[in-house]
Design a protein around this motif. Structure first.
Motif, short mmCIF file in Angstrom:
data_model
loop_
_atom_site.label_atom_id
_atom_site.label_comp_id
_atom_site.label_asym_id
_atom_site.label_seq_id
_atom_site.Cartn_x
_atom_site.Cartn_y
_atom_site.Cartn_z
N ARG B 254 0.92 -1.28 0.11
CA ARG B 254 -0.16 -0.03 0.06
C ARG B 254 0.95 1.25 0.27
O ARG B 254 0.56 2.18 -0.94
N VAL B 255 1.81 1.25 0.69
CA VAL B 255 2.76 2.20 0.85
C VAL B 255 3.57 2.54 -0.43
O VAL B 255 3.64 3.70 -1.08
N VAL B 256 3.91 1.49 -0.99
CA VAL B 256 4.89 1.61 -2.18
C VAL B 256 3.66 1.97 -3.33
O VAL B 256 4.18 3.01 -4.14
N ALA B 257 2.43 1.39 -3.29
CA ALA B 257 1.54 2.04 -4.36
C ALA B 257 1.34 3.38 -4.24
O ALA B 257 1.09 4.24 -5.21
N GLU B 258 1.23 3.97 -3.09
CA GLU B 258 0.88 5.30 -2.81
C GLU B 258 2.15 6.25 -3.37
O GLU B 258 1.75 7.26 -3.82
N LEU B 259 3.21 5.90 -2.96
CA LEU B 259 4.53 6.62 -3.36
C LEU B 259 4.63 6.71 -4.98
O LEU B 259 5.12 7.41 -5.71
N HIS B 267 -11.61 0.22 -0.02
CA HIS B 267 -12.62 -0.44 -0.68
C HIS B 267 -12.00 -1.16 -1.90
O HIS B 267 -12.55 -2.31 -2.10
N VAL B 268 -10.96 -0.73 -2.48
CA VAL B 268 -10.18 -1.59 -3.29
C VAL B 268 -9.38 -2.81 -2.84
O VAL B 268 -9.30 -3.52 -3.56
N LEU B 269 -8.97 -2.44 -1.54
CA LEU B 269 -8.16 -3.38 -0.86
C LEU B 269 -9.04 -4.57 -0.43
O LEU B 269 -8.71 -5.70 -0.79
N GLU B 270 -10.50 -4.27 -0.14
CA GLU B 270 -11.41 -5.20 0.04
C GLU B 270 -11.61 -6.06 -1.36
O GLU B 270 -12.06 -7.12 -1.07
N THR B 271 -11.84 -5.26 -2.16
CA THR B 271 -12.08 -6.02 -3.64
C THR B 271 -11.08 -6.74 -3.87
O THR B 271 -11.45 -8.18 -4.31
N LEU B 272 -9.86 -6.66 -3.70
CA LEU B 272 -8.70 -7.52 -4.04
C LEU B 272 -8.67 -8.72 -3.13
O LEU B 272 -8.16 -9.63 -3.59
N HIS B 273 -9.03 -8.45 -1.86
CA HIS B 273 -9.03 -9.69 -0.99
C HIS B 273 -10.32 -10.39 -0.98
O HIS B 273 -10.16 -11.69 -0.62
N ARG B 274 -11.53 -9.76 -1.09
CA ARG B 274 -12.70 -10.69 -0.91
C ARG B 274 -13.84 -10.47 -2.19
O ARG B 274 -14.64 -10.98 -2.00
N GLY B 275 -13.55 -9.73 -3.06
CA GLY B 275 -14.11 -9.93 -4.23
C GLY B 275 -15.10 -8.87 -4.15
O GLY B 275 -15.69 -8.24 -3.01
N ARG B 276 -15.86 -8.59 -5.12
CA ARG B 276 -17.17 -7.45 -5.24
C ARG B 276 -17.84 -7.79 -6.51
O ARG B 276 -17.54 -7.36 -7.64
N LEU B 277 -19.10 -8.55 -6.27
CA LEU B 277 -19.78 -8.70 -7.52
C LEU B 277 -21.18 -8.48 -7.02
O LEU B 277 -21.53 -8.19 -5.98
N ALA B 278 -22.14 -8.22 -8.02
CA ALA B 278 -23.47 -7.98 -7.75
C ALA B 278 -24.40 -8.33 -8.78
O ALA B 278 -24.09 -8.68 -10.01
N ASP B 279 -25.64 -8.85 -8.52
CA ASP B 279 -26.51 -9.57 -9.57
C ASP B 279 -27.09 -8.35 -10.32
O ASP B 279 -27.81 -7.40 -9.69
N ASN B 280 -26.86 -8.37 -11.54
CA ASN B 280 -27.55 -7.09 -12.41
C ASN B 280 -28.57 -7.47 -13.21
O ASN B 280 -29.11 -7.08 -14.23
N SER B 281 -29.21 -8.81 -12.78
CA SER B 281 -30.39 -9.28 -13.78
C SER B 281 -31.46 -8.36 -13.84
O SER B 281 -32.44 -8.49 -14.72
N ARG B 282 -31.76 -7.26 -12.85
CA ARG B 282 -32.68 -6.64 -12.80
C ARG B 282 -32.72 -5.31 -13.74
O ARG B 282 -33.59 -4.63 -13.74
N MET B 283 -31.54 -4.99 -14.36
CA MET B 283 -31.39 -3.96 -14.95
C MET B 283 -32.38 -3.73 -16.01
O MET B 283 -32.74 -2.58 -16.08
#
Lengths: 242, 318
Positions: B254-259, B267-283
């Motif tokens: 994180r420090v290296v990326a910031e520099l 929230h990006v870190l969470e995405t990289l660790h836990r993923g982030r999907l959503a059901d878009n079938s009702r669009m």
């Protein structure tokens, strides 16, 4: 007079691009083509796992033609404790019917949860099951694991509930997997329909009971793990065993 | 029609689309930055969110029928997480408060995100709109706060409120921390988890806001591209160097990326660790169109979009 902005001609050779170009020739190139689907299932990884499955077990699948070619379906199976039966059935069925089959009940912590997700695992949550069924997926739901392979554990009616609500067929299936030889058998019975008399949650409970009874009957029909004379137990004898 | 946050990439895209709609009459935009693209019909007012009185006066004088609230700062997009939280909260208080005073108000559309679902252990992999709002990161809390405020406002003044829950927005001019990270020459990813995530292209996100406004939508809608991708797959598609990380070294990363100019927000870190999907079938049902592209296509475009080229001054004048 306006000044013309001269764009740098060596733009394509900036440091990041040179690094990236070097990375492109790395031996992992083909991995770039690996994709995961909406639920995180990795088809390539599932295919590799299915190949390992074939190496370990010679699986006979009966009644797979009953599963729909399109649209959602739920296959409820008996499972043995510590044997990852739903994983095995999902991979075997997927290979047989040539469409992704997912199993319900993956852990949610790395690395096993991640591996299970790549192989088509879903969390054991009714909303997760409902979402997948709305998406037209085939799901394998295992009863709670038992030590005796001929006994059926409890089936979570909350996981079967979404199928009733969405009018998705529920297929009972019996699974017998030998721990010592290569023989494995999956027998899928015809879909059990929910009672038309019920409108409320009793419908799910009764359907789950009927599915459980059907699986128990199928397991009984399988007979004992070893039948006949001890000679039949030997592999390559053409009678039982392998 | 009022668009708050019209200066941003998403806001100016929404405004450009609204200008082409027959049903849109007068169009007013307010933001702290000028619009990123040429607008023909829209009237724009440059105003900082802290200028509460001026914004309230502008909004109440205009008395809009439909409001699209886009004044949301994603952490580390254009502001630090602390500033982003403060600006987003100020904007929500000022704009939504002012909007509540407008007698002609008929519909309110607010920008939200799939971060509101949270990624706690055991939470749904691909939540649909009916899933509980239970954020687990700072950005998720910010968005959930906007949704809650807007819902209370809607109930109080009796107008439909539509939270448009976007996946990570990527676009050629979108200051996305996720996009910035993925475009670095060497990209860290979680070796043990490498979970899938979904994103949405800015064009599609803008279409969603216009559709939600025109239909006067009264419920949340997930807007993400079809399919999913993992960080490792994205890295390989972009021909970047993958840098697998297991746990504690993420702090250093994180420090290296910031520099290096690509800070990784929570929230990006969470995405990289836990993923982030959503059901878009009702669009399609709720917005009238289904997602046209896939996440993989958006990621491919991310790597195809040209980089910012810094041309040094030929002659130093100051």
């Amino acid at each position: 007079m306006g000044q013309v902005i001269r764009m740098p001609v060596d733009r394509s050779d900036t440091a990041p691009r040179v690094t990236a170009a070097k990375a492109d020739v790395a031996p992992m190139g083909p991995l770039a083509r690996w994709d995961v689907d909406d639920w995180g299932r990795d088809e390539s990884m599932a295919r590799i796992a299915a190949r390992f499955n074939h190496l370990r077990w010679s699986t006979t699948i009966g009644g797979h033609e009953r599963l729909p070619k399109r649209g959602g379906a739920v296959v409820v199976i008996n499972s043995r404790r510590f044997a990852l039966t739903p994983w095995f059935v999902a991979l075997s069925l997927s290979d047989e019917i040539e469409r992704p089959v997912r199993f319900v009940g993956r852990p949610d912590s790395a690395p096993f949860g991640s591996l299970a997700r790549r192989l088509g695992g879903l969390l054991a949550r009714p909303d997760e099951v409902a979402g997948a069924l709305r998406d037209g997926q085939v799901l394998v739901i295992g009863a709670s694991g038992t030590l005796d392979p001929r006994k059926l554990g409890d089936i979570d009616h909350r996981l079967v509930g979404p199928a009733v609500e969405l009018n998705i067929p529920v297929f009972p299936a019996a699974v017998a997997v030998s721990q010592t030889s290569r023989s494995a058998r999956i027998e899928i019975a015809s879909a059990v329909k929910p009672s038309s008399k019920r409108r409320g949650p009793l419908s799910e409970l009764e359907l789950t009971d009927r599915v459980g009874n059907r699986i128990a009957r199928l397991l009984k029909e399988f007979g004992g793990a070893r039948t006949g004379t001890p000679l039949d137990w030997l592999p390559f004898s053409g009678m039982g065993g392998d | 029609m009022l668009v708050s946050g019209m200066g941003g990439d998403l806001g100016s895209r929404v405004a450009a689309l609204l200008e082409q709609e027959d049903w849109v009459g007068d169009l007013l935009g307010i933001d702290a930055d000028p619009p990123r693209r040429r607008l023909q019909r829209a009237a724009f007012h440059l105003s900082a969110v802290s200028d509460h009185d001026r914004i309230v006066e502008l909004v109440t004088d205009f008395d809009p029928h439909v409001v699209v609230h886009l004044s949301v700062w994603e952490p580390f997009s254009r502001a630090s997480p602390k500033q982003a939280r403060s600006l987003t909260n100020d904007a929500a208080t000022t704009f939504l408060g002012a909007v509540a005073e407008c007698r002609s108000l008929e519909s309110l559309v607010v920008r939200s995100g799939i971060e509101v679902y949270g990624r706690a252990r055991g939470s749904a992999t691909r939540p649909d709109e009916s899933a509980d709002v239970s954020p687990t990161c700072e950005f998720g809390y910010m968005l959930a706060g906007i949704e809650r405020t807007a819902a209370e406002l809607g109930r109080r003044v009796g107008v439909p409120v539509a939270p448009v829950r976007l996946g990570g927005v990527l676009g050629p001019h979108v200051p996305s921390p996720l996009g910035r990270l993925l475009r670095m020459p060497m990209v860290p990813f979680s070796a043990l988890a490498d979970p899938p995530f979904a994103v949405v292209e800015d064009v599609e996100a803008a279409r969603a806001f216009v559709a939600a406004a025109s239909r006067q939508l009264a419920e949340p809608v997930n807007v993400v591209a079809n399919g999913a991708i993992t960080a490792f797959q994205a890295i390989r598609r972009g021909s970047r160097i993958p840098y697998p990380l297991i746990g504690p070294e993420w702090r250093i990363a994180r420090v290296v990326a910031e520099l290096s100019g690509a800070p990784i927000p929570e929230h990006v870190l969470e995405t990289l660790h836990r993923g982030r999907l959503a059901d878009n079938s009702r669009m399609e049902e709720l917005l009238g169109f289904a997602a046209s592209g896939s996440t993989v296509e958006v990621i491919d475009k991310l790597y195809a979009w040209p980089s910012v080229v810094h041309v040094p001054a030929r002659k130093q004048v100051a």
